[in-house]
Design a protein around this motif. Sequence first.
Motif, PDB file in Angstrom:
ATOM      1  N   MET A   1       0.770  -1.135  -0.015  1.00  0.00           N
ATOM      2  CA  MET A   1      -0.046  -0.029   0.020  1.00  0.00           C
ATOM      3  C   MET A   1       0.870   1.003   0.029  1.00  0.00           C
ATOM      4  SD  MET A   1      -3.421  -0.605   0.055  1.00  0.00           S
ATOM      5  CE  MET A   1      -4.705  -1.172   1.016  1.00  0.00           C
ATOM      6  N   GLU A   2       0.572   2.359  -0.837  1.00  0.00           N
ATOM      7  CA  GLU A   2       1.389   3.573  -1.121  1.00  0.00           C
ATOM      8  C   GLU A   2       0.631   4.398  -0.271  1.00  0.00           C
ATOM      9  OE1 GLU A   2       2.235   6.621  -4.641  1.00  0.00           O
ATOM     10  OE2 GLU A   2       0.867   4.820  -5.037  1.00  0.00           O
ATOM     11  N   ARG A   3       1.509   5.274   0.600  1.00  0.00           N
ATOM     12  CA  ARG A   3       0.830   6.278   1.342  1.00  0.00           C
ATOM     13  C   ARG A   3       0.387   7.531   0.423  1.00  0.00           C
ATOM     14  NH1 ARG A   3       2.557  10.843   5.327  1.00  0.00           N
ATOM     15  NH2 ARG A   3       0.831  10.686   6.747  1.00  0.00           N
ATOM     16  N   VAL A   4      -0.624   8.058   0.423  1.00  0.00           N
ATOM     17  CA  VAL A   4      -0.970   8.876  -0.502  1.00  0.00           C
ATOM     18  C   VAL A   4      -1.691  10.211   0.377  1.00  0.00           C
ATOM     19  CG1 VAL A   4      -1.326   7.559  -2.551  1.00  0.00           C
ATOM     20  CG2 VAL A   4      -3.280   7.715  -1.040  1.00  0.00           C
ATOM     21  N   SER A   5      -1.300  10.414   1.397  1.00  0.00           N
ATOM     22  CA  SER A   5      -1.665  11.448   2.400  1.00  0.00           C
ATOM     23  C   SER A   5      -0.458  12.255   2.774  1.00  0.00           C
ATOM     24  CB  SER A   5      -2.446  10.833   3.288  1.00  0.00           C
ATOM     25  OG  SER A   5      -2.981  11.895   4.111  1.00  0.00           O
ATOM     26  N   LEU A   6      -1.001  13.450   3.082  1.00  0.00           N
ATOM     27  CA  LEU A   6       0.166  14.459   3.894  1.00  0.00           C
ATOM     28  C   LEU A   6      -0.536  14.455   5.284  1.00  0.00           C
ATOM     29  CD1 LEU A   6      -0.075  17.502   1.423  1.00  0.00           C
ATOM     30  CD2 LEU A   6       1.771  15.548   1.643  1.00  0.00           C
ATOM     31  N   ASP A   7       0.328  15.075   6.265  1.00  0.00           N
ATOM     32  CA  ASP A   7       0.072  15.079   7.534  1.00  0.00           C
ATOM     33  C   ASP A   7      -1.148  16.301   7.817  1.00  0.00           C
ATOM     34  OD1 ASP A   7       1.722  13.238   8.631  1.00  0.00           O
ATOM     35  OD2 ASP A   7       3.474  14.474   8.997  1.00  0.00           O
ATOM     36  N   PRO A   8      -2.017  16.103   8.624  1.00  0.00           N
ATOM     37  CA  PRO A   8      -2.835  17.185   8.858  1.00  0.00           C
ATOM     38  C   PRO A   8      -2.614  18.429   9.362  1.00  0.00           C
ATOM     39  CG  PRO A   8      -3.084  15.685  10.834  1.00  0.00           C
ATOM     40  CD  PRO A   8      -1.856  15.272   9.838  1.00  0.00           C
ATOM     41  N   ILE A   9      -3.243  19.573   8.750  1.00  0.00           N
ATOM     42  CA  ILE A   9      -2.932  21.053   9.284  1.00  0.00           C
ATOM     43  C   ILE A   9      -3.831  20.949  10.447  1.00  0.00           C
ATOM     44  CG2 ILE A   9      -3.065  23.205   8.987  1.00  0.00           C
ATOM     45  CD1 ILE A   9      -2.489  22.441   5.904  1.00  0.00           C
ATOM     46  N   LEU A  10      -3.429  21.279  11.548  1.00  0.00           N
ATOM     47  CA  LEU A  10      -4.472  21.350  12.915  1.00  0.00           C
ATOM     48  C   LEU A  10      -3.931  22.428  13.713  1.00  0.00           C
ATOM     49  CD1 LEU A  10      -4.347  17.732  13.830  1.00  0.00           C
ATOM     50  CD2 LEU A  10      -6.168  18.955  12.821  1.00  0.00           C
ATOM     51  N   PRO A  11      -4.919  23.520  13.774  1.00  0.00           N
ATOM     52  CA  PRO A  11      -4.642  24.601  14.751  1.00  0.00           C
ATOM     53  C   PRO A  11      -5.108  24.095  16.081  1.00  0.00           C
ATOM     54  CG  PRO A  11      -6.693  24.968  13.233  1.00  0.00           C
ATOM     55  CD  PRO A  11      -5.814  23.615  12.777  1.00  0.00           C
ATOM     56  N   HIS A  12      -4.650  25.003  17.004  1.00  0.00           N
ATOM     57  CA  HIS A  12      -5.015  24.537  18.374  1.00  0.00           C
ATOM     58  C   HIS A  12      -6.642  24.377  18.703  1.00  0.00           C
ATOM     59  CE1 HIS A  12      -0.928  24.986  19.769  1.00  0.00           C
ATOM     60  NE2 HIS A  12      -1.032  26.123  19.343  1.00  0.00           N
ATOM     61  N   GLN A  31       5.139  18.084  -0.598  1.00  0.00           N
ATOM     62  CA  GLN A  31       4.843  18.014   0.653  1.00  0.00           C
ATOM     63  C   GLN A  31       3.819  19.355   0.991  1.00  0.00           C
ATOM     64  OE1 GLN A  31       5.007  15.235   3.063  1.00  0.00           O
ATOM     65  NE2 GLN A  31       4.998  14.511   0.948  1.00  0.00           N
ATOM     66  N   GLU A  32       2.910  19.776   0.134  1.00  0.00           N
ATOM     67  CA  GLU A  32       2.120  20.932   0.452  1.00  0.00           C
ATOM     68  C   GLU A  32       0.664  20.833  -0.048  1.00  0.00           C
ATOM     69  OE1 GLU A  32       3.841  24.257  -1.696  1.00  0.00           O
ATOM     70  OE2 GLU A  32       5.677  24.150  -0.821  1.00  0.00           O
ATOM     71  N   TYR A  33      -0.140  20.946   0.493  1.00  0.00           N
ATOM     72  CA  TYR A  33      -1.565  20.724   0.115  1.00  0.00           C
ATOM     73  C   TYR A  33      -2.024  21.858  -1.046  1.00  0.00           C
ATOM     74  CZ  TYR A  33      -3.033  17.996   4.025  1.00  0.00           C
ATOM     75  OH  TYR A  33      -3.466  16.791   5.080  1.00  0.00           O
ATOM     76  N   TYR A  34      -2.757  21.495  -1.789  1.00  0.00           N
ATOM     77  CA  TYR A  34      -3.255  22.120  -3.044  1.00  0.00           C
ATOM     78  C   TYR A  34      -1.971  23.058  -3.513  1.00  0.00           C
ATOM     79  CZ  TYR A  34      -7.291  20.950  -0.896  1.00  0.00           C
ATOM     80  OH  TYR A  34      -8.437  20.125  -0.244  1.00  0.00           O
ATOM     81  N   ALA A  35      -0.939  22.406  -3.866  1.00  0.00           N
ATOM     82  CA  ALA A  35       0.107  22.799  -4.435  1.00  0.00           C
ATOM     83  C   ALA A  35       0.005  23.178  -6.291  1.00  0.00           C
ATOM     84  CB  ALA A  35       1.335  21.882  -4.474  1.00  0.00           C
ATOM     85  N   ASN A  36      -0.900  22.725  -6.814  1.00  0.00           N
ATOM     86  CA  ASN A  36      -1.048  22.767  -8.031  1.00  0.00           C
ATOM     87  C   ASN A  36      -1.672  24.126  -8.528  1.00  0.00           C
ATOM     88  OD1 ASN A  36      -2.451  22.930 -10.616  1.00  0.00           O
ATOM     89  ND2 ASN A  36      -2.470  20.869 -10.967  1.00  0.00           N
ATOM     90  N   ASN A  37      -1.048  24.944  -9.142  1.00  0.00           N
ATOM     91  CA  ASN A  37      -1.337  26.353  -9.244  1.00  0.00           C
ATOM     92  C   ASN A  37      -2.823  26.524 -10.063  1.00  0.00           C
ATOM     93  OD1 ASN A  37       0.872  27.538  -8.061  1.00  0.00           O
ATOM     94  ND2 ASN A  37       1.949  27.590 -10.287  1.00  0.00           N
ATOM     95  N   GLY A  38      -3.357  25.466 -10.472  1.00  0.00           N
ATOM     96  CA  GLY A  38      -4.612  25.551 -11.084  1.00  0.00           C
ATOM     97  C   GLY A  38      -5.738  25.297 -10.022  1.00  0.00           C
TER      98      GLY A  38
END
Length: 159
Positions: A1-12, A31-38
Amino acid sequence: MERVSLDPILPHNPTIFILGTKPGNLELRKQEYYANNGNSFWKIIYELTEEVFSNNYAERIDLLKRNHIAVWDIIESGERVKPGAQNVKNEVPNPVNEIVEMYPSVKQIIFNGQKAHDLYFKHFGKIEGIIYEVVLSTSPANTRFSFREKLNNWKETII
């Protein structure tokens, strides 16, 4: 199984939890959410928060945290057959509901597109007291709607 997820962004104390399906290859590589400029995600978030747009990823994360917005994806791992959210088979979900239960401050879960909604309810049930909403996908593949239509949809949905 391939990991296809990034770590969550979690504020306090997140009040809004935005869930996508999974990051694309570019997002995984950078390693960035929504990195595609489109992808219109960041432009929409900046419009909603009425802040000055930034291309700096660290500033984008800070913006989410200041506004109590958490971000994650439904799929943690799976077999990627080809690019695209619908092309992961035998997916294993991230423990999304465990995170929501850890943060009673979460009042709303926003699904970035119908596929995220469908995957969530395939793997999880509703949590009492949470408002669930589907917004138009910010994906560049979602060409059926203009940026303005996507933005207006998000504005109408987020509490």
